[in-house]
Design an enzyme around this catalytic site. Structure first.
Site, PDB file in Angstrom:
ATOM      1  N   ARG A   1       0.846  -1.214   0.000  1.00  0.00           N
ATOM      2  CA  ARG A   1       0.000   0.000   0.000  1.00  0.00           C
ATOM      3  C   ARG A   1       0.873   1.253   0.000  1.00  0.00           C
TER       4      ARG A   1
ATOM      5  N   LEU B   1      10.425  14.732   1.980  1.00  0.00           N
ATOM      6  CA  LEU B   1      10.133  15.853   2.888  1.00  0.00           C
ATOM      7  C   LEU B   1      10.974  15.724   4.165  1.00  0.00           C
TER       8      LEU B   1
ATOM      9  N   LEU C   1      -2.644 -16.397  18.368  1.00  0.00           N
ATOM     10  CA  LEU C   1      -1.876 -17.408  17.636  1.00  0.00           C
ATOM     11  C   LEU C   1      -0.736 -18.010  18.462  1.00  0.00           C
TER      12      LEU C   1
ATOM     13  N   GLU D   1       3.684   9.712   8.015  1.00  0.00           N
ATOM     14  CA  GLU D   1       2.518  10.526   7.628  1.00  0.00           C
ATOM     15  C   GLU D   1       1.897  11.228   8.836  1.00  0.00           C
TER      16      GLU D   1
ATOM     17  N   PHE E   1       1.894  22.297  19.967  1.00  0.00           N
ATOM     18  CA  PHE E   1       3.059  21.719  19.275  1.00  0.00           C
ATOM     19  C   PHE E   1       4.367  22.298  19.789  1.00  0.00           C
TER      20      PHE E   1
HETATM   21  P1  TGC Z   1       1.419  25.540   9.988  1.00  0.00           P
HETATM   22  O1  TGC Z   1       2.182  26.757  10.329  1.00  0.00           O
HETATM   23  O2  TGC Z   1       0.189  25.163  10.759  1.00  0.00           O
HETATM   24  O3  TGC Z   1       1.007  25.594   8.432  1.00  0.00           O
HETATM   25  C1  TGC Z   1       1.938  25.911   7.421  1.00  0.00           C
HETATM   26  C2  TGC Z   1       1.161  26.014   6.121  1.00  0.00           C
HETATM   27  O4  TGC Z   1       0.603  24.736   5.780  1.00  0.00           O
HETATM   28  C3  TGC Z   1      -0.834  24.796   5.783  1.00  0.00           C
HETATM   29  N1  TGC Z   1      -1.293  23.522   6.373  1.00  0.00           N
HETATM   30  C4  TGC Z   1      -1.871  22.558   5.646  1.00  0.00           C
HETATM   31  N2  TGC Z   1      -2.225  22.516   4.362  1.00  0.00           N
HETATM   32  C5  TGC Z   1      -2.801  21.385   3.919  1.00  0.00           C
HETATM   33  N3  TGC Z   1      -3.003  20.319   4.712  1.00  0.00           N
HETATM   34  C6  TGC Z   1      -2.653  20.324   6.008  1.00  0.00           C
HETATM   35  N4  TGC Z   1      -2.841  19.243   6.755  1.00  0.00           N
HETATM   36  C7  TGC Z   1      -2.050  21.479   6.529  1.00  0.00           C
HETATM   37  N5  TGC Z   1      -1.573  21.831   7.752  1.00  0.00           N
HETATM   38  C8  TGC Z   1      -1.107  23.082   7.630  1.00  0.00           C
HETATM   39  C9  TGC Z   1      -1.193  26.033   6.578  1.00  0.00           C
HETATM   40  O5  TGC Z   1      -2.443  26.518   6.192  1.00  0.00           O
HETATM   41  C10 TGC Z   1      -0.055  26.958   6.206  1.00  0.00           C
HETATM   42  O6  TGC Z   1      -0.296  27.415   4.883  1.00  0.00           O
HETATM   43  P2  TGC Z   1       0.199  28.872   4.382  1.00  0.00           P
HETATM   44  O7  TGC Z   1      -0.235  28.958   2.959  1.00  0.00           O
HETATM   45  O8  TGC Z   1      -0.485  29.858   5.294  1.00  0.00           O
HETATM   46  O9  TGC Z   1       1.686  28.896   4.545  1.00  0.00           O
HETATM   47  O10 TGC Z   1       2.407  24.335   9.995  1.00  0.00           O
HETATM   48  P3  TGC Z   1       3.316  23.821  11.158  1.00  0.00           P
HETATM   49  O11 TGC Z   1       4.749  23.979  10.749  1.00  0.00           O
HETATM   50  O12 TGC Z   1       2.884  24.387  12.472  1.00  0.00           O
HETATM   51  O13 TGC Z   1       3.017  22.252  11.090  1.00  0.00           O
HETATM   52  C11 TGC Z   1       1.919  21.674  11.538  1.00  0.00           C
HETATM   53  C12 TGC Z   1       2.137  20.129  11.616  1.00  0.00           C
HETATM   54  C13 TGC Z   1       2.996  19.715  12.802  1.00  0.00           C
HETATM   55  C14 TGC Z   1       0.742  19.543  11.769  1.00  0.00           C
HETATM   56  C15 TGC Z   1       2.815  19.623  10.311  1.00  0.00           C
HETATM   57  O14 TGC Z   1       4.121  20.039  10.228  1.00  0.00           O
HETATM   58  C16 TGC Z   1       2.776  18.111  10.188  1.00  0.00           C
HETATM   59  O15 TGC Z   1       1.801  17.558   9.721  1.00  0.00           O
HETATM   60  N6  TGC Z   1       3.881  17.411  10.603  1.00  0.00           N
HETATM   61  C17 TGC Z   1       3.999  15.967  10.356  1.00  0.00           C
HETATM   62  C18 TGC Z   1       4.969  15.744   9.226  1.00  0.00           C
HETATM   63  C19 TGC Z   1       4.617  14.534   8.430  1.00  0.00           C
HETATM   64  O16 TGC Z   1       3.513  14.005   8.461  1.00  0.00           O
HETATM   65  N7  TGC Z   1       5.542  14.085   7.607  1.00  0.00           N
HETATM   66  C20 TGC Z   1       5.275  13.015   6.691  1.00  0.00           C
HETATM   67  C21 TGC Z   1       6.354  12.877   5.663  1.00  0.00           C
HETATM   68  S1  TGC Z   1       5.894  11.926   4.246  1.00  0.00           S
HETATM   69  C22 TGC Z   1       5.715  10.371   4.812  1.00  0.00           C
HETATM   70  O17 TGC Z   1       5.772  10.061   5.949  1.00  0.00           O
HETATM   71  C23 TGC Z   1       5.447   9.372   3.783  1.00  0.00           C
HETATM   72  S2  TGC Z   1       5.230   7.754   4.348  1.00  0.00           S
HETATM   73  C24 TGC Z   1       4.616   7.191   2.924  1.00  0.00           C
HETATM   74  C25 TGC Z   1       4.328   5.799   2.822  1.00  0.00           C
HETATM   75  O18 TGC Z   1       5.277   4.988   2.705  1.00  0.00           O
HETATM   76  O19 TGC Z   1       3.103   5.475   2.758  1.00  0.00           O
HETATM   77  P1  FAD Z   2      10.412  12.861  15.423  1.00  0.00           P
HETATM   78  O1  FAD Z   2       9.755  13.991  14.748  1.00  0.00           O
HETATM   79  O2  FAD Z   2      11.841  13.020  15.866  1.00  0.00           O
HETATM   80  O3  FAD Z   2       9.530  12.421  16.673  1.00  0.00           O
HETATM   81  C1  FAD Z   2      10.019  11.612  17.741  1.00  0.00           C
HETATM   82  C2  FAD Z   2       8.905  11.485  18.779  1.00  0.00           C
HETATM   83  O4  FAD Z   2       8.588  12.794  19.285  1.00  0.00           O
HETATM   84  C3  FAD Z   2       7.610  10.929  18.201  1.00  0.00           C
HETATM   85  O5  FAD Z   2       6.968  10.123  19.145  1.00  0.00           O
HETATM   86  C4  FAD Z   2       6.796  12.174  17.951  1.00  0.00           C
HETATM   87  O6  FAD Z   2       5.395  11.946  17.934  1.00  0.00           O
HETATM   88  C5  FAD Z   2       7.194  13.006  19.155  1.00  0.00           C
HETATM   89  N1  FAD Z   2       6.911  14.428  18.953  1.00  0.00           N
HETATM   90  C6  FAD Z   2       7.318  15.215  17.934  1.00  0.00           C
HETATM   91  N2  FAD Z   2       6.839  16.460  18.088  1.00  0.00           N
HETATM   92  C7  FAD Z   2       6.107  16.443  19.221  1.00  0.00           C
HETATM   93  C8  FAD Z   2       5.364  17.431  19.929  1.00  0.00           C
HETATM   94  N3  FAD Z   2       5.258  18.699  19.472  1.00  0.00           N
HETATM   95  N4  FAD Z   2       4.744  17.075  21.069  1.00  0.00           N
HETATM   96  C9  FAD Z   2       4.814  15.809  21.530  1.00  0.00           C
HETATM   97  N5  FAD Z   2       5.512  14.834  20.911  1.00  0.00           N
HETATM   98  C10 FAD Z   2       6.150  15.159  19.774  1.00  0.00           C
HETATM   99  N6  FAD Z   2       9.146  10.750   5.024  1.00  0.00           N
HETATM  100  C11 FAD Z   2       9.096  11.322   3.785  1.00  0.00           C
HETATM  101  O7  FAD Z   2       9.272  12.526   3.644  1.00  0.00           O
HETATM  102  N7  FAD Z   2       8.849  10.543   2.669  1.00  0.00           N
HETATM  103  C12 FAD Z   2       8.642   9.210   2.746  1.00  0.00           C
HETATM  104  O8  FAD Z   2       8.417   8.543   1.732  1.00  0.00           O
HETATM  105  C13 FAD Z   2       8.708   8.588   4.044  1.00  0.00           C
HETATM  106  N8  FAD Z   2       8.571   7.232   4.152  1.00  0.00           N
HETATM  107  C14 FAD Z   2       8.752   6.642   5.382  1.00  0.00           C
HETATM  108  C15 FAD Z   2       8.747   5.247   5.457  1.00  0.00           C
HETATM  109  C16 FAD Z   2       8.990   4.625   6.685  1.00  0.00           C
HETATM  110  C17 FAD Z   2       9.015   3.128   6.756  1.00  0.00           C
HETATM  111  C18 FAD Z   2       9.165   5.411   7.846  1.00  0.00           C
HETATM  112  C19 FAD Z   2       9.374   4.754   9.177  1.00  0.00           C
HETATM  113  C20 FAD Z   2       9.172   6.785   7.774  1.00  0.00           C
HETATM  114  C21 FAD Z   2       8.980   7.420   6.536  1.00  0.00           C
HETATM  115  N9  FAD Z   2       9.043   8.814   6.409  1.00  0.00           N
HETATM  116  C22 FAD Z   2       8.969   9.407   5.174  1.00  0.00           C
HETATM  117  C23 FAD Z   2       9.400   9.644   7.577  1.00  0.00           C
HETATM  118  C24 FAD Z   2       8.233   9.900   8.519  1.00  0.00           C
HETATM  119  O9  FAD Z   2       7.296  10.764   7.985  1.00  0.00           O
HETATM  120  C25 FAD Z   2       8.812  10.421   9.843  1.00  0.00           C
HETATM  121  O10 FAD Z   2       9.498   9.351  10.450  1.00  0.00           O
HETATM  122  C26 FAD Z   2       7.749  10.986  10.752  1.00  0.00           C
HETATM  123  O11 FAD Z   2       7.203  12.175  10.224  1.00  0.00           O
HETATM  124  C27 FAD Z   2       8.273  11.251  12.182  1.00  0.00           C
HETATM  125  O12 FAD Z   2       9.470  11.941  12.162  1.00  0.00           O
HETATM  126  P2  FAD Z   2      10.747  11.415  12.999  1.00  0.00           P
HETATM  127  O13 FAD Z   2      10.915   9.972  12.712  1.00  0.00           O
HETATM  128  O14 FAD Z   2      11.864  12.342  12.693  1.00  0.00           O
HETATM  129  O15 FAD Z   2      10.297  11.544  14.504  1.00  0.00           O
END
Ligand code: TGC
Ligand code: FAD
Length: 390
Positions: free
Chosen positions: A96, A137, A344, A369, A389
């Site tokens: 997925r 990212l 199991l 994510e 945050f």
């Molecule tokens: P903040 O200051 O609140 O917002 C910055 C700008 O972003 C906009 N925004 C959003 N837009 C769309 N969707 C959302 N969910 C949005 N959240 C915020 C916001 O309106 C603003 O826009 P603008 O135009 O005014 O600049 O942002 P923040 O820096 O305080 O961050 C908020 C937070 C912590 C929720 C965000 O940074 C976050 O979601 N962090 C988690 C990072 C994350 O999920 N990383 C994933 C990486 S990719 C991955 O993991 C792929 S795994 C794939 C796989 O194998 O399936």
């Molecule tokens: P950190 O951000 O260092 O967090 C460590 C701990 O602190 C966590 O428990 C977290 O929840 C906690 N924490 C963080 N902030 C706070 C807060 N404000 N308050 C309380 N607790 C907090 N990324 C991509 O960009 N592209 C990809 O394709 C992708 N694929 C991935 C595939 C796999 C298998 C994995 C494991 C990760 C992948 N990622 C990818 C990265 C993924 O999105 C990050 O691992 C994730 O966003 C968390 O970041 P980190 O691992 O640096 O943890």
């Protein structure tokens, strides 16, 4: 398939909530997973890879960028995409993941923020699975807080030059094109980076104990020079990548239920056969309580996913609602996988059964994510208006 009686999802007759087309899509993907994926999974997981050639099979089925319109994409509704994710993840979260990253992250970034030329060039071969994409990212020091990213793009004449490191990037080492998010003087921007560009490399991350049937990599950008038209013109803030994450998180909130369903199927089948103290494990009240509670959580999660899917199809789904869904459904899927593992017994820890593999994968799904803590804080902020945050 369950042997003990009723299938956990049909117990609630949820199929009545789906259109015939949605049903057919789910059935088709389930057949594909049963015949083309499940028989190979143990091997892929053990060896720690997912063959790149699978991309073309996913493409032929119309799974890549499935809910996008035009450019060779299938153009289904969001619910159908969610159901496909659920069936794929019933195979393995890594499978997925491949489809999520290709369609919801790499393709969606181009679809949502790209120029017409970028869309026409990249989306058709990506939809067909001939070109594999990844999405960079996260960085070594910035995961939950991507606003701190250090990867930088600077202008040099009309070119862009990128330097930095991305970490944990799904499909990185097998990608033909990487969407890389970088800090610029104009804000955070996305770049379409062909992976054969000099200065780009993607060493694979090995020794993973989770998500083994998936390639995960570092992306190293060392003076990567790109033409002016490599930048995605539509956005210059964190909203760019975060909007892509909303798409992928939506797929995950359905997908995780597939892993949970597969675990529950295995636990029901196993406990119906396995005799302890002269009776099947399934015949004991303690087991039935576990099974009933898990079936309840699975059904509730499905109803939540379906509701969010219907909102998305009406164009009304909000990011905080996606957070609710991802938080609940991944957390419950992981709890289900762990409980099934107990049913199991020792057999639960082997690759002969899917349960420990799913449980281990779901640890990654809980983290990527947006971690469960991040989504909790998004929901907390929606409830209180207070940002916890920072
Ligand atoms: P903040 O200051 O609140 O917002 C910055 C700008 O972003 C906009 N925004 C959003 N837009 C769309 N969707 C959302 N969910 C949005 N959240 C915020 C916001 O309106 C603003 O826009 P603008 O135009 O005014 O600049 O942002 P923040 O820096 O305080 O961050 C908020 C937070 C912590 C929720 C965000 O940074 C976050 O979601 N962090 C988690 C990072 C994350 O999920 N990383 C994933 C990486 S990719 C991955 O993991 C792929 S795994 C794939 C796989 O194998 O399936
Ligand atoms: P950190 O951000 O260092 O967090 C460590 C701990 O602190 C966590 O428990 C977290 O929840 C906690 N924490 C963080 N902030 C706070 C807060 N404000 N308050 C309380 N607790 C907090 N990324 C991509 O960009 N592209 C990809 O394709 C992708 N694929 C991935 C595939 C796999 C298998 C994995 C494991 C990760 C992948 N990622 C990818 C990265 C993924 O999105 C990050 O691992 C994730 O966003 C968390 O970041 P980190 O691992 O640096 O943890």
């Amino acid at each position: 398939m369950t042997t003990g009686g009723e299938d956990p999802l049909s117990l609630l007759a949820v199929e009545h909530l789906l259109s015939p087309e949605e049903h057919e899509i789910a059935r088709t993907v389930r057949r594909f997973v049963d015949t083309e994926v499940k028989p190979n999974l143990g091997g892929w997981w053990e060896e720690g890879h997912l063959p790149k050639e699978m991309a073309k099979s996913f493409g032929a089925l119309g799974l890549l960028g499935m809910h996008l319109k035009g450019y060779g994409c299938a153009g289904t509704n969001a619910v159908s995409y969610g159901l496909a994710c659920m069936e794929l993840e019933a195979g393995d979260s890594g499978v997925r993941s491949f489809v999520s990253v290709q369609g919801s992250l790499a393709m969606f970034a181009i679809y949502r923020w790209g120029s017409e030329e970028q869309k026409s060039r990249w989306l058709p071969p990506m939809a067909a699975g001939e070109t594999v994409g990844c999405f960079g990212l996260t960085e070594p020091d910035f995961g939950s807080d991507p606003s701190g990213m250090r990867t930088r793009a600077r202008r040099d004449g009309s070119d862009w030059v990128l330097d930095g490191t991305k970490m944990w990037i799904t499909n990185g080492s097998i990608a033909d094109v990487a969407i890389v998010w970088a800090r610029t003087d104009e804000g955070i921007r996305g770049f379409v980076v062909p992976t054969d560009t000099p200065g780009f490399s993607a060493p694979e991350i090995t020794r993973k104990l989770s998500m083994r049937a998936s390639v995960t990599s570092e992306l190293v950008l060392d003076g990567v020079r790109l033409p002016a038209d490599a930048v995605l013109p539509g956005v210059s803030s964190l909203r760019g990548p975060l909007a892509c994450l909303d798409e992928a998180r939506f797929g995950i909130l359905f997908g995780a239920l597939g892993a949970a369903r597969d675990c529950l199927d295995a636990a029901i089948a196993y406990s119906s056969d396995r005799q302890v103290f002269g009776r099947p494990v399934a015949g004991y009240q303690l087991t039935q309580e576990k099974l009933a509670d898990m079936a309840l959580e699975l059904q509730k999660g499905f109803l939540l996913a379906l509701h969010l899917g219907r909102l998305k199809d009406e164009g009304k789904l909000q990011p905080r609602q996606v957070s609710l869904g991802k938080l609940n459904n991944v957390r419950e899927a992981l709890a289900i996988a762990r409980t099934c593992r107990t049913i199991l017994g020792a057999n639960g820890i082997t690759l002969e059964y899917p349960v420990m593999r799913h449980a281990s994968n779901l640890e990654s799904v809980l983290t990527y994510e947006g971690t469960s803590e991040v989504h909790t804080l998004v929901v907390g902020q929606a409830l209180t208006g207070l940002n916890a945050f920072t």
